[in-house]
Design a protein around this motif. Structure first.
Motif, PDB file in Angstrom:
ATOM      1  N   ARG A  16      -5.347  -5.908 -10.035  1.00  0.00           N
ATOM      2  CA  ARG A  16      -4.105  -5.832  -9.267  1.00  0.00           C
ATOM      3  C   ARG A  16      -3.342  -4.544  -9.559  1.00  0.00           C
ATOM      4  NH1 ARG A  16      -4.344 -11.282 -10.707  1.00  0.00           N
ATOM      5  NH2 ARG A  16      -3.141 -10.859 -12.600  1.00  0.00           N
ATOM      6  N   ASP A  17      -3.427  -4.042 -10.787  1.00  0.00           N
ATOM      7  CA  ASP A  17      -2.772  -2.778 -11.110  1.00  0.00           C
ATOM      8  C   ASP A  17      -3.393  -1.621 -10.335  1.00  0.00           C
ATOM      9  OD1 ASP A  17      -1.012  -3.931 -13.076  1.00  0.00           O
ATOM     10  OD2 ASP A  17      -2.754  -4.095 -14.393  1.00  0.00           O
ATOM     11  N   TRP A  18      -4.716  -1.619 -10.282  1.00  0.00           N
ATOM     12  CA  TRP A  18      -5.394  -0.571  -9.503  1.00  0.00           C
ATOM     13  C   TRP A  18      -5.072  -0.711  -8.018  1.00  0.00           C
ATOM     14  CZ3 TRP A  18      -7.528   3.425 -11.930  1.00  0.00           C
ATOM     15  CH2 TRP A  18      -7.907   3.259 -13.276  1.00  0.00           C
ATOM     16  N   ALA A  19      -4.992  -1.951  -7.554  1.00  0.00           N
ATOM     17  CA  ALA A  19      -4.657  -2.162  -6.135  1.00  0.00           C
ATOM     18  C   ALA A  19      -3.244  -1.665  -5.836  1.00  0.00           C
ATOM     19  CB  ALA A  19      -4.784  -3.641  -5.787  1.00  0.00           C
ATOM     20  N   LEU A  20      -2.304  -1.913  -6.766  1.00  0.00           N
ATOM     21  CA  LEU A  20      -0.935  -1.425  -6.568  1.00  0.00           C
ATOM     22  C   LEU A  20      -0.901   0.090  -6.483  1.00  0.00           C
ATOM     23  CD1 LEU A  20       2.130  -1.906  -6.477  1.00  0.00           C
ATOM     24  CD2 LEU A  20       2.115  -1.903  -8.980  1.00  0.00           C
ATOM     25  N   VAL A  21      -1.628   0.756  -7.379  1.00  0.00           N
ATOM     26  CA  VAL A  21      -1.671   2.218  -7.349  1.00  0.00           C
ATOM     27  C   VAL A  21      -2.283   2.702  -6.038  1.00  0.00           C
ATOM     28  CG1 VAL A  21      -2.728   4.245  -8.416  1.00  0.00           C
ATOM     29  CG2 VAL A  21      -1.696   2.477  -9.848  1.00  0.00           C
ATOM     30  N   GLY A  22      -3.369   2.062  -5.605  1.00  0.00           N
ATOM     31  CA  GLY A  22      -4.003   2.471  -4.361  1.00  0.00           C
ATOM     32  C   GLY A  22      -3.092   2.305  -3.159  1.00  0.00           C
ATOM     33  N   VAL A  23      -2.361   1.197  -3.116  1.00  0.00           N
ATOM     34  CA  VAL A  23      -1.439   0.968  -1.991  1.00  0.00           C
ATOM     35  C   VAL A  23      -0.324   2.001  -1.992  1.00  0.00           C
ATOM     36  CG1 VAL A  23       0.276  -0.642  -1.077  1.00  0.00           C
ATOM     37  CG2 VAL A  23      -1.963  -1.480  -1.796  1.00  0.00           C
ATOM     38  N   LEU A  24       0.247   2.288  -3.174  1.00  0.00           N
ATOM     39  CA  LEU A  24       1.341   3.267  -3.237  1.00  0.00           C
ATOM     40  C   LEU A  24       0.864   4.675  -2.867  1.00  0.00           C
ATOM     41  CD1 LEU A  24       3.215   2.067  -6.438  1.00  0.00           C
ATOM     42  CD2 LEU A  24       3.987   1.892  -4.074  1.00  0.00           C
ATOM     43  N   VAL A  25      -0.335   5.047  -3.290  1.00  0.00           N
ATOM     44  CA  VAL A  25      -0.875   6.360  -2.901  1.00  0.00           C
ATOM     45  C   VAL A  25      -1.054   6.424  -1.388  1.00  0.00           C
ATOM     46  CG1 VAL A  25      -2.902   7.850  -3.039  1.00  0.00           C
ATOM     47  CG2 VAL A  25      -1.945   6.857  -5.122  1.00  0.00           C
ATOM     48  N   ALA A  26      -1.581   5.360  -0.818  1.00  0.00           N
ATOM     49  CA  ALA A  26      -1.757   5.335   0.641  1.00  0.00           C
ATOM     50  C   ALA A  26      -0.413   5.410   1.359  1.00  0.00           C
ATOM     51  CB  ALA A  26      -2.510   4.072   1.039  1.00  0.00           C
ATOM     52  N   VAL A  47       3.903  15.259  -5.694  1.00  0.00           N
ATOM     53  CA  VAL A  47       4.586  14.716  -6.879  1.00  0.00           C
ATOM     54  C   VAL A  47       4.491  13.194  -6.897  1.00  0.00           C
ATOM     55  CG1 VAL A  47       6.837  14.426  -7.972  1.00  0.00           C
ATOM     56  CG2 VAL A  47       6.141  16.676  -7.122  1.00  0.00           C
ATOM     57  N   THR A  48       4.689  12.591  -5.735  1.00  0.00           N
ATOM     58  CA  THR A  48       4.633  11.122  -5.686  1.00  0.00           C
ATOM     59  C   THR A  48       3.244  10.613  -6.039  1.00  0.00           C
ATOM     60  OG1 THR A  48       6.341  11.110  -3.975  1.00  0.00           O
ATOM     61  CG2 THR A  48       5.025   9.116  -4.230  1.00  0.00           C
ATOM     62  N   VAL A  49       2.222  11.195  -5.422  1.00  0.00           N
ATOM     63  CA  VAL A  49       0.854  10.763  -5.697  1.00  0.00           C
ATOM     64  C   VAL A  49       0.489  11.028  -7.158  1.00  0.00           C
ATOM     65  CG1 VAL A  49      -1.577  11.209  -5.146  1.00  0.00           C
ATOM     66  CG2 VAL A  49       0.107  11.037  -3.310  1.00  0.00           C
ATOM     67  N   GLY A  50       0.978  12.118  -7.723  1.00  0.00           N
ATOM     68  CA  GLY A  50       0.670  12.425  -9.120  1.00  0.00           C
ATOM     69  C   GLY A  50       1.346  11.496 -10.107  1.00  0.00           C
ATOM     70  N   PRO A  85      12.264  16.441  -4.214  1.00  0.00           N
ATOM     71  CA  PRO A  85      11.395  15.489  -3.512  1.00  0.00           C
ATOM     72  C   PRO A  85      12.217  14.309  -3.000  1.00  0.00           C
ATOM     73  CG  PRO A  85      10.407  16.187  -5.568  1.00  0.00           C
ATOM     74  CD  PRO A  85      11.816  16.699  -5.575  1.00  0.00           C
ATOM     75  N   ASP A  86      11.958  13.917  -1.770  1.00  0.00           N
ATOM     76  CA  ASP A  86      12.764  12.851  -1.162  1.00  0.00           C
ATOM     77  C   ASP A  86      11.858  11.839  -0.467  1.00  0.00           C
ATOM     78  OD1 ASP A  86      14.991  11.450  -0.472  1.00  0.00           O
ATOM     79  OD2 ASP A  86      15.389  12.610   1.353  1.00  0.00           O
ATOM     80  N   ALA A  87      10.817  11.409  -1.182  1.00  0.00           N
ATOM     81  CA  ALA A  87       9.900  10.420  -0.601  1.00  0.00           C
ATOM     82  C   ALA A  87      10.415   9.018  -0.905  1.00  0.00           C
ATOM     83  CB  ALA A  87       8.495  10.612  -1.157  1.00  0.00           C
ATOM     84  N   TYR A  88      10.400   8.174   0.096  1.00  0.00           N
ATOM     85  CA  TYR A  88      10.836   6.792  -0.107  1.00  0.00           C
ATOM     86  C   TYR A  88       9.922   6.049  -1.100  1.00  0.00           C
ATOM     87  CZ  TYR A  88      13.608   7.640   4.108  1.00  0.00           C
ATOM     88  OH  TYR A  88      14.502   8.149   5.031  1.00  0.00           O
ATOM     89  N   THR A  89       8.673   6.464  -1.139  1.00  0.00           N
ATOM     90  CA  THR A  89       7.709   5.794  -2.023  1.00  0.00           C
ATOM     91  C   THR A  89       8.078   5.966  -3.494  1.00  0.00           C
ATOM     92  OG1 THR A  89       6.060   6.391  -0.361  1.00  0.00           O
ATOM     93  CG2 THR A  89       5.236   5.455  -2.403  1.00  0.00           C
ATOM     94  N   MET A  90       8.952   6.968  -3.807  1.00  0.00           N
ATOM     95  CA  MET A  90       9.355   7.162  -5.197  1.00  0.00           C
ATOM     96  C   MET A  90      10.128   5.972  -5.748  1.00  0.00           C
ATOM     97  SD  MET A  90       8.396  10.203  -6.402  1.00  0.00           S
ATOM     98  CE  MET A  90       9.616  10.770  -7.570  1.00  0.00           C
TER      99      MET A  90
END
Length: 372
Positions: A16-26, A47-50, A85-90
């Motif tokens: 689930r941790d890997w899935a969370l990271v994958g979803v956030l990167v996407a 920056v967000t993906v990193g 950086p102003d990404a909502y994903t942050m």
């Protein structure tokens, strides 16, 4: 607070941790593609993906991951001519805030709060927010802190409850161990005395006594090993309960020396709950042991178990001499164990002089075995 240790045994990293990271990167990549008005779009997405992989170590290294994320997000604007950086994903960084309060030590929590305040102040210095926005931001961050602290406290309370249950189980097992060992050792001691008394005139009787002592010692050692295995390895209590009311008949024939034991069972005793049957057996066993030890000039021990639709009654009495009263004001672990064992099942256990002579132990347990 500063010296508080981190919660023990944080959960291991799972899929689930890997899935969370994958979803956030996407989501970060999708946001970069769908928001052409995002300031410094390429830098924001990079920056967000990193920073998203810091979530993989949020339980084992919560403070380090928080420092990496907030330091990076605070330093990057220095190279963007005032932009940031102003990404909502942050928003995922709130998970890191939560993780510090949930899995960090007291020292890490204090340092984490300092890092948060420094990062927020540094960000506001470059691009001040409206008072309403600032209050909203602090409220969201505080909510993440409060959630982490609340779950931490709940887990600690749950751990204390489990420790109390384990302690209670250990007390039960220790009481069982005392009852078992005391009974068998008493039988061995009586048999050894009989063997010594008849060794000269009847050597074969001494040989029989040694065989009985060997059998009792083997049985005691096996039961002690099983109990110690449970205490050391936290294995399921195989012996709790392992005795039934029907096993009381074995007590009548275990000792050929000392007072004779007469066991009588009356009523429907076949479907008793295992805890009730085990308690009746252990209380009777301890009572017989005490009678053999302390009843002077006793020739007979009577055990009576009677059951009806609601209760199970046990009475163990001997015909010993009442001229030398037995200690009641300072009972040993055996008598206390009988009283506590009966009380745990919602029953009672009393011991005192018999109506005519000797000593009588009476226990009354609810048939259902429900503790009150």
């Amino acid at each position: 607070m500063w010296n508080e240790p981190p919660p023990p045994d944080p959960p291991a990293r799972v899929w689930r941790d890997w899935a969370l990271v994958g979803v956030l990167v996407a989501l970060a990549l999708l946001e970069g593609a769908l928001r052409p008005d995002m300031p410094w779009r390429a830098v924001s997405v990079i920056v967000t993906v990193g920073l998203v992989p810091t979530l993989l170590w949020r339980r084992t290294r919560p403070l380090l991951m928080l420092v990496i994320a907030f330091t990076t997000s605070s330093v990057v604007p220095l190279f963007l001519d005032g932009g940031r950086p102003d990404a909502y994903t942050m928003v995922f960084m709130l998970i890191l805030v939560y993780a510090v309060f949930r899995w960090g030590s007291g020292r890490e929590i204090v340092i984490g709060v300092a890092v948060l305040l420094a990062g927020v102040r540094f960000s506001l210095a470059g691009a001040p927010l409206a008072p309403a926005d600032a209050v909203g931001a602090f409220a969201v961050v505080f909510s993440a802190m409060a959630l982490g602290g609340a779950l931490r406290y709940r887990a600690r309370a749950r751990m204390r409850e489990l420790d109390q249950v384990k302690l209670l189980e250990r007390e039960h097992l220790a009481r069982d161990l005392h009852d078992i060992v005391a009974h068998h050792v008493s039988a061995m001691a009586i048999r050894a005395q009989a063997g010594l008394a008849t060794a000269v005139t009847r050597p074969e009787a001494a040989t029989d006594a040694l065989r009985v002592i060997e059998a009792e010692a083997t049985r005691t050692l096996a039961e002690m090993r099983a109990m110690v295995r449970v205490l050391r390895k936290h294995e399921p209590a195989e012996l709790a309960p392992g005795r039934r009311v029907s096993d009381l008949r074995q007590l009548a024939g275990q000792s050929r020396a000392g007072p004779s034991v007469d066991v009588r069972l009356a009523g429907d005793l076949d479907d008793l709950p295992p805890p009730v049957g085990a308690a009746i057996y252990r209380i009777a066993q301890e009572s017989i042991t005490n009678a053999r030890r302390h009843a002077r000039h006793a020739t007979r021990i009577e055990v009576l178990v009677a059951a009806d639709d609601t209760t199970v009654r046990l009475r163990v009495s001997d015909d010993g001499d009442t001229a030398s009263p037995r200690l009641v004001s300072a009972p040993g672990y055996g008598l206390l164990g009988m009283i506590e064992r009966a009380g745990l099942l919602g029953g009672t256990c009393e011991a005192g002089p018999g109506p005519e002579r000797g000593w009588t132990v009476t226990a009354v347990l609810p048939r259902a075995g429900a503790a009150t």
